[in-house]
Design an enzyme around this catalytic site. Structure first.
Site, PDB file in Angstrom:
ATOM      1  N   GLU A 161      10.180  -0.104  -0.394  1.00 29.04           N
ATOM      2  CA  GLU A 161       9.379  -0.090  -1.617  1.00 29.04           C
ATOM      3  C   GLU A 161      10.281  -0.080  -2.854  1.00 29.04           C
ATOM      4  O   GLU A 161       9.988  -0.736  -3.855  1.00 29.04           O
ATOM      5  CB  GLU A 161       8.469   1.148  -1.613  1.00 29.04           C
ATOM      6  CG  GLU A 161       7.252   1.021  -2.490  1.00 29.04           C
ATOM      7  CD  GLU A 161       6.214   2.100  -2.167  1.00 29.04           C
ATOM      8  OE1 GLU A 161       5.186   1.761  -1.565  1.00 29.04           O
ATOM      9  OE2 GLU A 161       6.451   3.268  -2.502  1.00 29.04           O
ATOM     10  N   GLU A 203      11.632  -3.492  -3.178  1.00 32.51           N
ATOM     11  CA  GLU A 203      10.565  -4.361  -3.677  1.00 32.51           C
ATOM     12  C   GLU A 203      10.412  -4.199  -5.198  1.00 32.51           C
ATOM     13  O   GLU A 203      10.278  -5.181  -5.930  1.00 32.51           O
ATOM     14  CB  GLU A 203       9.240  -4.015  -2.983  1.00 32.51           C
ATOM     15  CG  GLU A 203       8.103  -4.959  -3.360  1.00 32.51           C
ATOM     16  CD  GLU A 203       6.752  -4.535  -2.769  1.00 32.51           C
ATOM     17  OE1 GLU A 203       6.707  -3.546  -2.010  1.00 32.51           O
ATOM     18  OE2 GLU A 203       5.751  -5.200  -3.094  1.00 32.51           O
ATOM     19  N   CYS A 221       1.118   4.028   0.200  1.00 31.93           N
ATOM     20  CA  CYS A 221       1.218   4.934   1.357  1.00 31.93           C
ATOM     21  C   CYS A 221      -0.117   5.540   1.737  1.00 31.93           C
ATOM     22  O   CYS A 221      -0.296   5.995   2.847  1.00 31.93           O
ATOM     23  CB  CYS A 221       2.144   6.100   1.066  1.00 31.93           C
ATOM     24  SG  CYS A 221       3.695   5.615   0.378  1.00 31.93           S
ATOM     25  N   SER A 235       2.267  -2.394  -3.830  1.00 28.61           N
ATOM     26  CA  SER A 235       3.422  -2.689  -2.998  1.00 28.61           C
ATOM     27  C   SER A 235       2.908  -3.253  -1.672  1.00 28.61           C
ATOM     28  O   SER A 235       1.876  -2.826  -1.164  1.00 28.61           O
ATOM     29  CB  SER A 235       4.211  -1.403  -2.742  1.00 28.61           C
ATOM     30  OG  SER A 235       5.030  -1.577  -1.614  1.00 28.61           O
ATOM     31  N   LYS A 261      -6.243   7.657   7.721  1.00 30.66           N
ATOM     32  CA  LYS A 261      -5.225   7.070   8.609  1.00 30.66           C
ATOM     33  C   LYS A 261      -5.865   6.520   9.879  1.00 30.66           C
ATOM     34  O   LYS A 261      -5.321   5.634  10.513  1.00 30.66           O
ATOM     35  CB  LYS A 261      -4.183   8.125   8.973  1.00 30.66           C
ATOM     36  CG  LYS A 261      -3.276   8.526   7.817  1.00 30.66           C
ATOM     37  CD  LYS A 261      -2.218   7.488   7.555  1.00 30.66           C
ATOM     38  CE  LYS A 261      -1.338   7.850   6.352  1.00 30.66           C
ATOM     39  NZ  LYS A 261      -0.581   6.679   5.874  1.00 30.66           N
ATOM     40  N   GLU A 279      -6.966   3.211   8.902  1.00 34.21           N
ATOM     41  CA  GLU A 279      -5.797   2.364   8.661  1.00 34.21           C
ATOM     42  C   GLU A 279      -5.228   1.817   9.965  1.00 34.21           C
ATOM     43  O   GLU A 279      -4.919   0.631  10.070  1.00 34.21           O
ATOM     44  CB  GLU A 279      -4.724   3.161   7.911  1.00 34.21           C
ATOM     45  CG  GLU A 279      -3.524   2.324   7.523  1.00 34.21           C
ATOM     46  CD  GLU A 279      -2.393   3.170   6.935  1.00 34.21           C
ATOM     47  OE1 GLU A 279      -2.241   4.330   7.341  1.00 34.21           O
ATOM     48  OE2 GLU A 279      -1.663   2.645   6.075  1.00 34.21           O
ATOM     49  N   GLU A 323      -5.061  -6.152  10.701  1.00 30.22           N
ATOM     50  CA  GLU A 323      -3.744  -6.706  10.393  1.00 30.22           C
ATOM     51  C   GLU A 323      -2.594  -5.803  10.855  1.00 30.22           C
ATOM     52  O   GLU A 323      -1.439  -6.193  10.797  1.00 30.22           O
ATOM     53  CB  GLU A 323      -3.625  -7.015   8.896  1.00 30.22           C
ATOM     54  CG  GLU A 323      -3.776  -5.837   7.954  1.00 30.22           C
ATOM     55  CD  GLU A 323      -5.208  -5.560   7.526  1.00 30.22           C
ATOM     56  OE1 GLU A 323      -6.146  -5.938   8.262  1.00 30.22           O
ATOM     57  OE2 GLU A 323      -5.396  -4.940   6.466  1.00 30.22           O
ATOM     58  N   CYS A 367      -1.022  14.518   0.045  1.00 28.64           N
ATOM     59  CA  CYS A 367      -1.321  14.613   1.478  1.00 28.64           C
ATOM     60  C   CYS A 367      -1.565  16.041   1.949  1.00 28.64           C
ATOM     61  O   CYS A 367      -2.325  16.265   2.883  1.00 28.64           O
ATOM     62  CB  CYS A 367      -0.183  14.014   2.286  1.00 28.64           C
ATOM     63  SG  CYS A 367       0.107  12.305   1.859  1.00 28.64           S
TER      64      CYS A 367
END
Lengths: 624, 390
Positions: A308, A311, A335, A355, A394, A397, A402, A551
């Site tokens: 990141e 990037e 994230c 990102s 999560k 996710e 993908e 988190c």
């Protein structure tokens, strides 16, 4: 400490009383209140409940929650105020003049007991078949009031079917007591607005838009509603049966990665004070349960920083050197899967600002089923990856279509802190009593990504790496602690001046690297609205976490949650991070190793793009 | 439908141009006049109107609002409909006077959804008022500007509760707010707001015209003036009556030519059931308070049936936000069903009466606080009849 912010969407009646000069005396001046015959002085405008809590006088509550705007609907906290015919709710009643309060008079006790009996009469199910058994606010109240029978009957048949459509959140409305904490969490705390009361009277139900399944509405899966539900009406989608089956299958190689936040929270499930470290005891528990590999998500947190950070520098170069205006800045972190789904629904035209990095969880999944499988010579089809996360999003996710770049489902199961604790209990282990043990090779070195768990942590880690990469010097802060990144303010803003940069980064000389940090999607919304208005043109990097506090306050963390609990979890994470030997991602030996051996074309190279980066979906607010 | 018994307010001779008179004196004097008249809220709760206006007028805010509660939803009441239909001037000008008194420039008439058929008529009356400069900018050449907008309710009984009404006005779900803060401080869009009943505004009109002293001579010392009653049920002459406060039930029964009366429900479903033995009691804030609904039951009526009807109404109309009202009313109704099946013990009914008493003090708003009233009063007075009926 984190301050819960009142959004403008809270109805007037749910906002605290406006104490104005003149009509109620000066703000902050004291007023005397007599509670159960004893006089106290409290700041004017303090509610009766707050005054009682200040002085350790217990009043039961159900719909009240420290994080949320007021509702005053369960009526359990009623008290008697001299001169009033009715019993006001202590949670909503501001003390503005000298009043006499009784918290346990005959009328109060009778009314509370009646309310409790009414709630129990409509509450489906029995405690022993309920996952909140032992941690249910209604059950606790029934015990407190010595309920030994259902005075007004008890429902024996379901009225609703359980909504299991979502990968993340399961809704069982037969357990709902209509306290509306979930509604207030969703619309007021998170400004998502998936849940609302529909119908009226005894038909009142908490419902989604057109009563659609949760999977088909704009739920971002943050699970904040679960954390605040007093009963078992909301829970995370629990995969532990499947995980047990995988562990019990001798053909399967079951590995688990553990994130810092569950390790800071799981002790609470075993009666420890919030902020008790369980990292190394947990490793022992996981080994005893039968996991074949135990890894620290910090490793891929470091990997995320490498990718990141690179990037970001590439975006800056493209914009500043190549003059490529199609490059979007600021770059937003990616994230937090709750945040990702939030932006996909609410700002689908702004996904280019994200990102492209996968989250640490998903990076770990890809690395396990490629690099790790290769190093260990294990057939990746036999590997089962479990991710212990503080997060319900999560789960969604890891099921995104993908997320299969390894050729398999990168992460098989997302497991929450609460579900992990349940597995540990089921295995007959008492976590706080276990010995410490370390993580497994080849990811045995603890990385620097520990502070990812608290809001601002990703930013702080990324800055350490990016700054040193560009200037060759560590960030100009004591002990590398970038204090402006820390704390619980909703939206934080700061900058670092890049001076005397290395020759290859000369285009960044004199650039004031400006960054923002927001946590909770209500704050994310403020930042995004500013972006849409074109007010973030001079900002380079934005960290967003969907959950209040980051988190450590995730939707998979132990229940209850409060600003104080989140503060203690965050303190633990920062304290543990201070003791780390490695506190810069690029110095993590395993990171060096993986770029030498596996991701040989470097950060943001071809291979890492294939395995560690992803794309997003324009979801919008309307779902067919 | 005409008013069958006209005494003070609705006697055409007394209908003067109060608006001009009100605007010619100071706002605080208007408030004072209303205070001195002793006028109490005609919606049923009986809060002193002058006090409410004084609180709103002293509230520190640039923006204030006047709301006329025309959500006449109490079963058995229909007097506001008659006022709106036939005495429109009194209601709207009363609102303008209220706006002048508290310093508001905007008023809302919250019209019951079922009264939609009156909407065109009311709107054209407002248009006429604007043309005659009795509404709009610089009313009657003064510095005072005020306009009125009509908003329709959607059929929820709870929206007659002032804070639920305000929530509904704001476009939210009709649910009562926490009190305090009260609407006079924090009302529509957070601004000071007075919410008054249709009849209250009409009464203000006559108070300004004839003076507080004249007005307070009518009625009793604690309940000044007259009251419109919507009288229905077992009688020969049902309709809307203007009566002086202090009138007894017996006098009312005589007026409407009711015979063989067993009980009178005063105040609608949320009111009290008065048995024959208490017919000498009077309609007044100090004795039997009412928003105007009087329902007469003769000897042929089943009290169990009547009570079931009321409780079904509350189960249907509870907004559902607070526990005592949402579930409590269901339990009270279930108790009645059990009686019908012969499955209910007397001790359970007594338990339900206790529950009703808790609902009266622990519910969030007036709906839940008053919904157990008929249960408690009918059960108390007609326990034997009810238990003999299966």
């Amino acid at each position: 400490m984190e301050k819960t912010q009142q959004s403008n969407r809270a109805p007037v009646s749910h906002q605290p009383l406006k104490v104005e000069k003149g009509n109620l005396g000066e703000i902050g001046s004291l007023v005397e209140v007599e509670i159960n015959g004893i006089p106290y002085k409290v700041p004017i405008g303090t509610t009766i409940l707050e005054a009682c809590r200040m002085h350790n006088i217990h009043i039961p509550t159900l719909c009240y929650h420290e994080d949320l705007c007021l509702a005053g609907v369960c009526r359990v906290c009623v008290v008697e105020v001299d001169g009033m015919r009715v019993l006001p709710t202590s949670c909503t009643f501001p003390i503005t003049n000298r009043i006499k309060v009784k918290t346990s008079s005959e009328k109060v006790r009778k009314a509370r007991r009646h309310i409790l009996d009414l709630l129990l009469s409509e509450h489906y199910g029995e405690c022993y078949s309920c996952h909140r058994n032992g941690n249910c606010e209604l059950q606790r109240l029934a015990k407190e009031y010595g309920v030994d029978s259902y005075k007004f009957g008890h429902v024996t048949e379901r009225k609703h079917s359980i909504d299991k459509s979502s990968y993340s959140v399961i809704r069982d409305m037969d357990k709902c007591i209509l306290c509306k904490r979930c509604v207030r969490t969703c619309i007021d705390l998170q400004e998502v607005g998936v849940l609302e009361a529909t119908q009226r009277g005894d038909k009142t139900t908490i419902s989604t838009f057109l009563d659609k399944p949760l999977a088909d509405v704009i739920c971002i899966n943050c699970g904040q509603c679960i954390n605040r539900c007093p009963t078992a009406a909301l829970k995370a989608n629990d995969p532990s049966d499947d995980i047990w089956a995988a562990i019990d299958d001798p053909d399967k190689h079951v590995v688990i990665q553990t994130a810092p936040s569950p390790r800071a929270g799981i002790g609470e499930e075993f009666g420890c004070e919030p902020g008790t470290s369980m990292t190394y005891k947990l490793n022992t528990a996981l080994r005893m349960i039968g996991f074949d590999g135990i890894f620290d998500t910090n490793f891929t947190a470091d990997l995320t920083i490498m990718e990141e950070g690179t990037e970001l520098l590439l975006r800056l170069k493209k914009k500043l050197v190549d003059g490529d205006d199609s490059v979007k800045l600021p770059q937003f972190t990616s994230c937090s899967p709750g945040w990702i789904k939030f932006i996909e629904h609410f700002y689908p035209e702004h996904l280019d600002y994200l990102s492209s990095c996968k989250s640490p969880q998903q990076m770990f999944g890809s690395v396990i089923k490629t690099f790790y499988a290769q190093e260990k010579n294990i057939d990746p089809s036999k590997i089962v990856t479990v991710a212990l996360m503080p997060c319900s999003a999560k789960k969604f996710e890891c099921n995104r279509p993908e997320m299969t770049d390894s050729g398999f489902k990168d992460v098989d199961y997302g497991l929450t802190t609460r579900e992990m604790a349940q597995m540990i209990r089921e295995a007959g282990l008492n976590l706080p009593e276990l010995q410490n043990s370390g993580f497994d090779e080849p990811f045995g070195d603890t990385g620097s990504g520990l502070i990812f768990g608290a809001t601002g942590g990703v930013m702080e880690s990324a800055l350490r790496t990016a700054y040193e990469l560009v200037t060759g010097r560590p960030v100009p802060f004591d002990n590398l602690q970038i204090i402006p990144c820390r704390g619980f303010e909703g939206v934080k803003e700061a900058s670092v001046l890049l001076e005397n940069v290395k020759p290859e980064w000369s285009f960044l000389e004199g650039v004031n690297l400006k960054f923002m940090i927001a946590h909770g999607t209500a704050n994310a919304k403020k930042v995004m609205d500013a972006l849409v208005r074109g007010e973030l043109n001079d900002v380079h990097f934005v960290e967003i976490m969907a959950c209040p506090g980051g988190c450590i306050g995730g939707g998979g963390q132990p229940i209850p949650t409060s600003p104080e609990i989140r503060q203690k979890r965050a303190e633990l994470i920062y304290k543990e991070a201070e003791d780390l030997e490695i506190n810069k991602s690029f110095e993590n030996p395993t990171i060096k190793y993986i770029y030498e051996k596996f991701l040989t074309d470097g950060p943001c190279g071809h291979k890492s793009h294939e395995l560690l980066h992803t794309h997003y979906v324009k979801r919008g607010k309307y779902i067919d | 439908m005409p008013i069958l018994n006209k005494l003070v307010i609705f006697d055409e001779q007394n209908i003067n141009d109060s608006l001009k008179k009100a605007l010619s004196i100071e706002p605080k004097d208007v408030v004072m006049e209303v205070r001195e008249s002793g006028l109490k809220g005609r919606g049923g709760a009986g809060f002193p109107t002058g006090t409410k206006w004084m609180l709103a007028s002293s509230a520190n805010s640039k923006q204030k609002y006047v709301v006329c509660n025309a959500d006449e939803g109490e079963p058995g009441t229909f007097k506001d409909r008659v006022l709106l239909d036939e005495y429109t001037k009194l209601v709207f000008e009363g609102m303008v006077i209220g706006g002048y008194a508290i310093g508001a420039n905007k008023g809302f008439l919250y019209l019951r959804g079922e009264y939609r058929y009156l909407l065109d008529k009311l709107n054209s009356y407002l248009e006429q008022m604007r043309k005659e400069n009795r509404l709009g900018n610089n009313i009657l050449g003064t510095n005072f500007s005020f306009d009125i907008e009509i908003r329709l309710g959607s059929g929820a009984y709870v929206c007659g509760e002032e804070s639920a009404l305000i929530e509904s006005l704001e476009g939210h779900r009709g649910e009562a707010r926490n009190r305090p803060p009260f609407p006079v401080n924090t009302g529509y869009l957070g601004s000071p707001t007075i919410v008054n009943n249709v009849e209250t505004f009409a009464s203000v009109h006559i108070i300004i015209a004839k003076g507080a002293e004249w007005y307070s001579k009518h009625g009793t010392s604690k309940s000044t003036g007259t009251k419109l009653l919507s009288i229905s049920g077992d009688c020969k002459k049902p309709g809307v009556y203007e009566v002086p406060f202090g009138i007894t039930i017996n006098e009312i029964l005589k007026l409407v030519e009711a015979e063989n009366t067993k009980a009178v429900q005063v105040g609608g479903a949320s009111g009290t059931c008065i048995p024959k033995a208490e017919f000498e009691r009077s309609i007044s804030f100090e004795d039997i308070s009412t928003g105007g609904s009087v329902i007469i039951f003769n000897e042929t009526r089943s009290m169990l049936h009547i009570l079931e009807n009321f409780m079904e109404f509350f189960v249907e109309e509870s907004c559902g936000q607070c526990t005592p009202c949402r579930i409590g009313n269901v339990k009270l109704l279930d108790g009645l069903k059990k009686i019908r099946k012969g499955e209910c013990s007397l001790s359970y009914i007594h338990e339900l009466i206790e529950l009703g008493k808790s609902m009266q003090i622990a519910s969030k708003c007036g709906l839940g606080q008053s919904s157990p009233n008929p249960f408690i009063s009918i059960m108390t007075h007609f326990e034997n009849e009810i238990f003999s009926q299966r």
